[in-house]
Motif scaffolding. Structure first.
Motif, short mmCIF file in Angstrom:
data_model
loop_
_atom_site.label_atom_id
_atom_site.label_comp_id
_atom_site.label_asym_id
_atom_site.label_seq_id
_atom_site.Cartn_x
_atom_site.Cartn_y
_atom_site.Cartn_z
N CYS A 143 30.28 -2.15 -49.48
CA CYS A 143 29.29 -2.91 -49.04
C CYS A 143 29.09 -4.37 -49.83
O CYS A 143 29.17 -3.98 -51.31
CB CYS A 143 28.20 -1.99 -49.29
SG CYS A 143 26.54 -3.11 -49.15
N PRO A 155 26.33 0.85 -42.50
CA PRO A 155 24.91 0.99 -43.02
C PRO A 155 24.17 1.99 -42.47
O PRO A 155 23.47 2.67 -43.33
CB PRO A 155 24.18 -0.37 -42.69
CG PRO A 155 24.96 -0.94 -41.53
CD PRO A 155 26.30 -0.33 -41.53
N CYS A 192 26.92 -5.81 -39.12
CA CYS A 192 27.66 -5.62 -40.46
C CYS A 192 29.10 -6.33 -40.46
O CYS A 192 29.63 -6.09 -39.67
CB CYS A 192 27.90 -4.34 -40.96
SG CYS A 192 28.51 -3.73 -42.20
#
Length: 247
Positions: free
Chosen positions: A209, A175, A163
């Motif tokens: 995100c 995540p 990530c």
């Protein structure tokens, strides 16, 4: 190839990341003989047993069930026990520890922050008052089908390593934690929603995100944390629009 069609034993070079508290970061090259089914984990075990007993790495089941052998091989997060050397491109195979975790030694990282990230968004089950101590959830029930694509996470940390937002923002839960929070939101037995949503809707969680999907691309279990995050965002929007009465 041999006349029988199988792959003949070959010599491969592994360049392995090395680090310890009393030695600087470096890489060392080791040559191993590999057959058709020799995995990266097999090679690491062989190196430790026959060439360098000081090499540190983590593993347990060796059959793709525990996830403890997660490392970065040729730039991609993988389980060492599921990665065959014969399936990797020719040349030197690089092996390094997962990104975004504190190093303990060589390929071994500290998984403590993984659990801390779960705590940031209260991604732990909080039993509802009066809920059954043990509940049978049918595999064909609506409740189960809604989370089928998310519940098999075993906490290997691969998605966290892949990530880019975890690399950018240390406060981002990552995540795996958000995927776990999503499954709990759909669990009728859980009573943690009211305490969970302030963290989920804060500046460092769902809003951070970027939807690149690296987590989904590397997940060895075939899960899609990116999809779980999107579904959690939709529930968050409903919750905000309804003043928290739904979600």
């Amino acid at each position: 190839h041999t006349s029988g069609g199988s792959i003949a034993p070959m010599t491969r070079t592994l360049r392995v990341f090395r680090w310890s508290a009393d030695a600087p970061e470096r890489s060392e090259a080791y040559r191993v003989t590999a057959g058709a089914d020799t995995t990266v984990l097999d090679a690491l075990v062989e190196i430790q047993r026959t060439q360098d007993p000081t090499l540190a790495f983590r593993y347990a089941c060796r059959v793709g069930m525990c996830g403890s052998c997660a490392v970065v091989v040729n730039g991609r997060e993988r389980w060492a026990c599921r990665t065959r050397l014969a399936d990797l491109a020719g040349g030197t195979v690089s092996v390094r520890p997962l990104y975004h975790f504190p190093l303990l030694r060589d390929l071994v990282v500290d998984m403590g922050p993984f659990n801390e990230r779960l705590g940031r968004v209260r991604a732990v089950h909080t039993p509802r008052a009066g809920a059954e101590a043990y509940a049978i959830v049918s595999s064909v029930s609506r409740a189960r089908r809604q989370i089928d694509g998310a519940i098999e996470c075993i906490g290997c940390g691969i998605c966290v390593s892949a990530c880019t937002m975890v690399a950018h923002d240390r406060s981002f839960p990552g995540p795996a934690a958000l995927n776990r929070a999503f499954t709990l939101e759909l669990d009728a037995r859980d009573a943690g929603r009211e305490a969970r949503w302030p963290a989920l809707l804060g500046e460092d969680a769902l809003l951070r995100c970027h939807g690149q999907g690296n987590c989904t691309e590397v997940c060895p279990m075939g899960l899609s944390p990116a999809d779980s995050i999107l579904r959690l965002r939709r529930r968050g929007i409903v919750r905000v629009l309804t003043g928290g009465s739904r979600g």
